[in-house]
Design a protein around this motif. Structure first.
Motif, PDB file in Angstrom:
ATOM      1  N   GLU A  91      20.106  65.027  85.141  1.00 49.98           N
ATOM      2  CA  GLU A  91      19.653  64.643  83.806  1.00 49.98           C
ATOM      3  C   GLU A  91      20.104  65.605  82.720  1.00 49.98           C
ATOM      4  O   GLU A  91      20.379  65.201  81.593  1.00 49.98           O
ATOM      5  CB  GLU A  91      18.129  64.524  83.785  1.00 49.98           C
TER       6      GLU A  91
ATOM      7  N   GLY B 195      25.713  67.625  80.986  1.00 46.97           N
ATOM      8  CA  GLY B 195      26.360  66.594  80.187  1.00 46.97           C
ATOM      9  C   GLY B 195      27.567  67.134  79.458  1.00 46.97           C
ATOM     10  O   GLY B 195      28.007  68.269  79.679  1.00 46.97           O
TER      11      GLY B 195
ATOM     12  N   GLY C  86      23.573  63.725  80.983  1.00 50.80           N
ATOM     13  CA  GLY C  86      23.361  63.065  82.262  1.00 50.80           C
ATOM     14  C   GLY C  86      24.655  62.933  83.040  1.00 50.80           C
ATOM     15  O   GLY C  86      25.671  62.477  82.517  1.00 50.80           O
TER      16      GLY C  86
ATOM     17  N   ASN D 118      25.941  59.375  83.158  1.00 48.59           N
ATOM     18  CA  ASN D 118      26.073  58.671  81.892  1.00 48.59           C
ATOM     19  C   ASN D 118      27.349  57.845  81.928  1.00 48.59           C
ATOM     20  O   ASN D 118      28.449  58.397  82.046  1.00 48.59           O
ATOM     21  CB  ASN D 118      26.123  59.678  80.736  1.00 48.59           C
TER      22      ASN D 118
ATOM     23  N   SER E 176      21.495  53.471  79.552  1.00 52.14           N
ATOM     24  CA  SER E 176      20.643  54.654  79.462  1.00 52.14           C
ATOM     25  C   SER E 176      19.754  54.873  80.685  1.00 52.14           C
ATOM     26  O   SER E 176      19.212  55.955  80.859  1.00 52.14           O
ATOM     27  CB  SER E 176      19.755  54.572  78.213  1.00 52.14           C
TER      28      SER E 176
ATOM     29  N   SER F 224      19.906  58.623  80.590  1.00 56.04           N
ATOM     30  CA  SER F 224      21.036  59.205  79.889  1.00 56.04           C
ATOM     31  C   SER F 224      20.798  59.079  78.381  1.00 56.04           C
ATOM     32  O   SER F 224      20.165  58.138  77.904  1.00 56.04           O
ATOM     33  CB  SER F 224      22.341  58.469  80.260  1.00 56.04           C
TER      34      SER F 224
END
Length: 471
Positions: free
Chosen positions: A62, A65, A75, A78, A279, A470
């Protein structure tokens, strides 16, 4: 009066033997506690360690990124990261986004046909339906493709390579299951690539040629997807990576390389909750212990297959009678009009060719429903959106899925009475089945309409449900 020595009593040989026997039984009983205790201790350690790693994995999935310079998407899964221009492996998906799709086309929503090389074919999710199931497994690609920056995952469409094993699909049964099986395997996706100074992609893994000063950047894949508390450093002069992570070159150019081995590693399986909403990812963290990673050549077919993964045919929701036996008139059929079993919803039949070795199936192990139809036309025909007489607006069970179950009971391996040249076993699982196999009856024989697939991997020690967001 003193007793003579001849009147003294003693221990007879019989008594000594009986005492030795009793003592021996006691010692054997105590001795058996040690291996049982060690086994229980190992299981407790594996459960505890895998649980701790799962919590760490969820945080990594999570929090990690893209930096702001690359879009600031949060994420690991994502979907936007897979179609970023700095990640060249998914360029065809980026191109598809200009073809009029109503939502972003990513591996989570569109699976190209790389089997026949036909442009524009494959399988695609509708906007309001769940996304396609995937196996997010960067560690697999970091290990099998570390040797060259030119070796990308074989998800590149239009049939650049015909070997399905080289494509690295998760749970592929093509060439091993009966013809027509919905067992093409899930896309095994990754947004990690070999370190390349010219492409500042944040998710990388090292190559044997990576400069020593850049190792802290290049070992991200190994650091994220394994447990870091028990590395074992080994080395040889082969220049080849072992299991399960990437090499660390202590002496560049000196012909010496090494590897870090970790007891625990993880991956993700699952899908977008809604294809049009990138998401929310729903699925599982899959924990492995001493997982072997690589590609092996199957001696029977010559295909490359992922190491340690065995795919067999499965009937999810098995029943062996077309109608239930009941003393009352008009008994409830064990195969409903929609084609699904109404019997025990925890029973699974596993079937494999007799010419293949028996798979390792043990009580307590996990199996996965990896049924996957890769062609839209076949998916529509075999998993119709409206089943005749069902009154349902949409298919009851999808033609592409990933569900995990733990085995609680196992029957004997035996010749299959329905499919010649095959063996089978029947198992029970710990939770009700989330999807069932469509059945058809022919007299007293009940068989699947389309052969479906199960993945057997004895290295899986825990599976944790997860929902990732995400942003």
């Amino acid at each position: 009066m003193r007793r003579s020595s001849s009147d003294r009593s003693g221990i007879t040989l019989t008594e000594i033997l009986i005492a030795i026997m009793i003592l021996g039984i006691g010692m054997v009983s105590v001795a058996t506690l040690f291996p049982i205790g060690l086994l229980r201790l190992r299981e407790a350690t594996r459960d505890a360690r895998s649980t701790i790693l799962a919590m760490s994995a969820k945080d990594d999935a999570e929090v990690r990124g893209l930096p702001k310079s690359l879009g600031d998407a949060k994420g690991l899964v994502n979907p936007e990261s897979f179609v970023h221009p700095n990640l060249p492996w998914y360029a065809p998906w980026r191109a598809a986004n200009f073809a009029g799709f109503p939502f972003t086309v990513t591996p989570f929503t569109y699976d190209f046909d790389t089997i026949n090389g036909t442009p524009g074919t494959g399988v695609v999710s509708d906007f309001f339906t769940p996304g396609l199931p995937v196996a997010y497994d960067p560690l697999f690609w970091a290990t099998t493709h570390f040797q060259s920056e030119g070796l990308a995952p074989e998800q590149t469409p239009i049939g650049l390579r015909g070997n399905l094993g080289q494509e690295g699909r998760f749970g592929s049964g093509i060439g091993f299951l009966r013809a027509g099986a919905a067992a093409h395997g899930l896309q095994r996706i990754t947004n990690f690539e070999p370190y390349n100074a010219a492409v500042p992609w944040p998710y990388t893994y090292s190559l044997s040629s990576t400069p020593a000063g850049l190792q802290s950047i290049a070992e991200v894949a190994g650091n994220v997807f394994t447990s870091l508390d028990d590395p074992v450093v080994t080395g040889d002069d082969s220049g080849q990576s072992g299991v399960p992570v990437v090499p660390f070159n202590f002496s560049p150019g000196a012909g010496y390389s090494s590897q870090r081995e970790y007891a625990f590693s993880w991956m993700l399986t699952g899908r977008l909750g809604v294809a049009g909403d990138p998401s929310i990812f729903e699925g599982n963290i899959v924990m492995f212990h001493s997982r072997p990673i690589g590609l092996d050549t199957d001696p029977g077919t010559g295909l490359l297959v992922p190491t340690g993964e065995r795919t067999v045919e499965a009937i999810w929701g098995y029943t062996n009678t077309p109608n239930a036996v009941s003393p009352i008139p008009n008994p409830l059929p064990s195969v409903a009009g929609t084609g699904y079993s109404t019997a025990d919803d925890r029973t699974v039949l596993l079937r494999w060719p007799a010419a293949s070795p028996d798979p390792l199936i043990r009580v307590g192990d996990f199996i996965a429903d990896v049924t996957y139809e890769r062609f839209q036309a076949s998916s529509n025909a075999n998993y119709p959106r409206a089943l005749p007489g069902s009154g349902r607006n949409g298919a009851q069970y999808s033609g592409q899925r990933i569900h995990w179950y733990r085995i609680t009971q196992k029957g004997e391996n035996e010749p299959d009475p329905v499919v010649a040249g095959h063996f089978r076993t029947i198992v029970r699982v710990d939770t009700p089945l989330q999807a069932k196999t469509r059945l058809q009856t022919n007299g007293t024989i009940v068989e699947s309409v389309v052969p479906e697939a199960a993945l057997i991997c004895p290295y899986v020690v825990n599976v944790f449900p997860i929902m990732l967001y995400s942003r």
